[in-house]
Design an enzyme around this catalytic site. Structure first.
Site, short mmCIF file in Angstrom:
data_model
loop_
_atom_site.label_atom_id
_atom_site.label_comp_id
_atom_site.label_asym_id
_atom_site.label_seq_id
_atom_site.Cartn_x
_atom_site.Cartn_y
_atom_site.Cartn_z
N HIS A 14 14.10 -27.33 62.49
CA HIS A 14 14.04 -26.09 61.70
C HIS A 14 14.95 -26.20 60.47
O HIS A 14 16.11 -26.56 60.60
CB HIS A 14 14.49 -24.93 62.60
CG HIS A 14 14.29 -23.57 62.01
ND1 HIS A 14 15.24 -22.59 62.10
CD2 HIS A 14 13.25 -23.03 61.33
CE1 HIS A 14 14.79 -21.49 61.51
NE2 HIS A 14 13.59 -21.72 61.04
N HIS A 56 16.07 -20.51 51.85
CA HIS A 56 15.47 -19.56 52.78
C HIS A 56 15.51 -18.13 52.26
O HIS A 56 14.52 -17.41 52.26
CB HIS A 56 16.18 -19.65 54.13
CG HIS A 56 15.66 -18.66 55.14
ND1 HIS A 56 16.09 -17.36 55.22
CD2 HIS A 56 14.70 -18.79 56.09
CE1 HIS A 56 15.44 -16.73 56.18
NE2 HIS A 56 14.59 -17.57 56.73
O1 G3P Z 1 8.54 -21.47 59.75
C1 G3P Z 1 9.15 -21.09 60.96
C2 G3P Z 1 10.38 -20.26 60.72
O2 G3P Z 1 11.22 -20.93 59.82
C3 G3P Z 1 10.07 -18.90 60.18
O3 G3P Z 1 11.20 -18.10 60.03
O4 G3P Z 1 12.95 -16.99 58.73
O5 G3P Z 1 13.38 -19.20 59.77
O6 G3P Z 1 11.88 -19.03 57.81
P1 G3P Z 1 12.41 -18.35 59.03
MG MG Z 2 11.29 -21.11 57.62
#
Ligand code: G3P
Ligand code: MG
Length: 252
Positions: A14, A56
């Site tokens: 992630h 992000h």
């Molecule tokens: O793409 C999966 C996840 O990253 C979505 O949530 O807020 O971490 O970008 P976020």
């Molecule tokens: Mg994401």
């Protein structure tokens, strides 16, 4: 040190390297790679002068030493901010990467990218269009590397990406991100001709898995940081997951 047994492509690091490195930086991707990951999620937006880059949030506050909304910043200035110190001293000075730098990483390592389209407010279609154009162009030039998976919570961004891919006859997979699973979300993903639906892991049940699979799509879940949860969801047939815990896949 490179892992002797890389993880399969159900496992996405992630934001590049989970919690082991500053999110959405090249240091994160390298950290994730050395931990054994071969699939990576990251968040892509546009600078004021149209450069695609990784961040992000809507603002620079949380993950850089600069402050305020990201949208007005030009790339010549963004590339000078420190996107590493907030995480830990050893990453001090780590810059935010351009999408092109991340694509270079993917080509060098031969790995799979999930580019989450994360538009600045009001830039949904323009960002979806730009990410799809660059990803399709890059993928055509790198046929031996898995084609990037383009995802977004923004339906307008994905519609714009779909239009680009169709116009270019480019076969890159799309995924619709939703916080809450619903039959309507699945129908929207089908209409987009998406390869997958991505949702919060708490939304994943045997029923949602069966419905998504019956529609011919894959289901992936964010952000799975508990070993027992990952084990259960994968045993139930989940097609992929995003984790901050780089050691989680080991032995599963
Ligand atoms: O793409 C999966 C996840 O990253 C979505 O949530 O807020 O971490 O970008 P976020
Ligand atoms: Mg994401």
């Amino acid at each position: 040190m490179t892992s002797q047994t890389p993880f399969d492509l159900r496992w996405f690091a992630h934001r590049g390297g989970g919690d082991a490195a500053p999110e959405n930086t090249l240091a994160a991707f390298e950290t994730g790679f050395h931990a054994g990951f071969r699939a990576f999620e990251c968040d892509v937006k546009r600078s004021a002068d149209g450069v695609l880059w990784l961040l992000h949030d809507d603002t620079l506050d949380r993950t850089t030493d600069a402050r305020g909304p990201a949208a007005p910043w030009r790339w010549e200035n963004l590339q000078l901010v420190d996107a590493g110190s907030w995480h830990s001293a050893r990453f001090k000075g780590e810059p935010p990467p351009s999408l092109d730098a991340v694509l270079d990483f993917a080509a060098r390592r031969g790995v799979w990218l999930n580019l989450e389209i994360k538009p600045n407010p009001g830039e949904d279609a323009a960002t979806g269009d730009a990410v799809a154009r660059r990803a399709a162009q890059w993928s055509a030039a790198h046929p031996s590397v898995p084609a990037p998976l383009l995802s977004s919570f923004s339906h307008p961004a994905l519609l714009a990406a779909r239009a680009v891919l169709d116009a270019q006859h480019a076969d890159l997979p799309l995924a619709l991100l939703v916080e809450a699973y619903s039959a309507q979300a699945l129908a929207q993903a089908v209409a987009l001709r998406a390869q997958a639906l991505h949702t919060d892991w708490r939304q994943v049940t045997p029923d949602t898995l069966a419905a998504v699979h019956a529609a011919g799509l894959k289901l992936r879940a964010y952000t799975v940081n508990q070993r027992d949860v990952a084990q259960r969801l994968l045993a139930d047939g989940l097609d992929g997951l995003f984790t901050d815990r780089l050691e989680l896949p080991r032995g599963l």
